[in-house]
Each structure stands twice: as structure tokens, then as C-alpha cells.
Design an enzyme around this catalytic site. Structure first.
Site: not given
Ligand code: AMP
Length: 121
Positions: A33-34, A99-100, A104
Site C-alpha cells: 500500500d502506498i 476508495e478504489v 482488493h
Molecule cells: P480502500 O479504501 O479499501 O479502497 O483502499 C484503497 C487503498 O489503496 C488505500 O489504502 C490507498 O492507500 C491504496 N492506494 C491508492 N493508490 C495506490 C497506489 N498507486 N499504490 C498502492 N496503493 C495505493
């Protein structure tokens, strides 16, 4: 919700954005995770286009579902988390704080993680 091909994990899967990869097989990619929330914070994603755990759990093939869980176990072991324990989270939808919109799971570990939830205000 239909799958958005422009989400950031879709771009990572297409190689358009780099990631700190820790594991890959035919069905799964895993990367750090970033913005880590624990000493070990790894995201495990299916390569298929699934929006959520519900989407994956109902439409994913048995091979895909098995591969994701097997990857979690393998990564946890490789990261030294198996004996001490760890947490797996799948944030889902608005209330879940997702968020994404590409399914995942978060693997979190490397320290005591405290209560499962911070109480909502
Ligand atoms: P969620 O809130 O469960 O959708 O988590 C999304 C996660 O993706 C968050 O913990 C972010 O920090 C992580 N994230 C977003 N962009 C990236 C990226 N480019 N590389 C790695 N992790 C990311």
C-alpha cells in the site's frame, strides 16, 4: 455498479502505473500500500474486473477465489505474519470506506493492531 476501467488498480494491472509488487500469479497481483497503516500493509487484488467482494464472490471462478485466498496465506507467511497473526480487510462500498472500485483485500500486520473498529462518531 459497473466496473470502471480507469480505476487506479486497473492502471496498475495494465502496467500504466508502477507498484511495489510482492506477489503475482495467473489470477492475482499483490503490492505494498502506498500509504501504509501498519508495518506490513499489502493489497491483494484479483486480475479480473471485479468491483467488490460481493462481485468477486458471486461472479469469480473457483480458481480465482482460491488463488486470492492462497495468495493471502502465502504472502502472510513470507512476510513473517503467520505466527504472530494479522488482519485482512475488504472495505466495501460507501459505508465500508472503499476508495478504489476494484476488489482488493488489505493484509495488515507487524504489530498488535488494536480494536477491529474505531467507533463511528
Ligand atoms: P480502500 O479504501 O479499501 O479502497 O483502499 C484503497 C487503498 O489503496 C488505500 O489504502 C490507498 O492507500 C491504496 N492506494 C491508492 N493508490 C495506490 C497506489 N498507486 N499504490 C498502492 N496503493 C495505493
Amino acid at each position: 455498479m459497473s466496473y470502471d476501467d480507469n480505476n487506479i488498480f486497473a492502471k496498475i494491472l495494465r502496467g500504466e502505473i508502477p507498484c511495489d509488487k510482492v506477489y503475482e500469479d495467473d489470477y492475482v497481483l499483490a503490492f505494498r500500500d502506498i500509504a501504509p497503516q501498519a508495518p506490513v500493509h499489502i493489497l491483494v487484488i484479483p486480475k479480473g474486473k471485479y468491483v467488490s467482494i460481493a462481485d468477486f464472490g458471486t461472479k469469480g471462478s473457483a480458481d480465482e477465489v482460491k488463488a486470492l485466498y492462497a495468495a493471502v496465506a502465502k504472502i502472510a507467511d513470507e512476510e513473517g505474519l503467520t505466527d504472530g497473526g494479522f488482519r485482512v480487510i475488504a472495505n466495501t462500498g460507501l459505508n465500508g470506506g472503499q476508495e478504489v472500485p476494484h476488489f482488493h483485500v488489505h493484509i495488515l500486520g507487524g504489530q498488535k493492531l488494536g480494536p477491529m473498529l474505531v467507533k463511528a462518531a
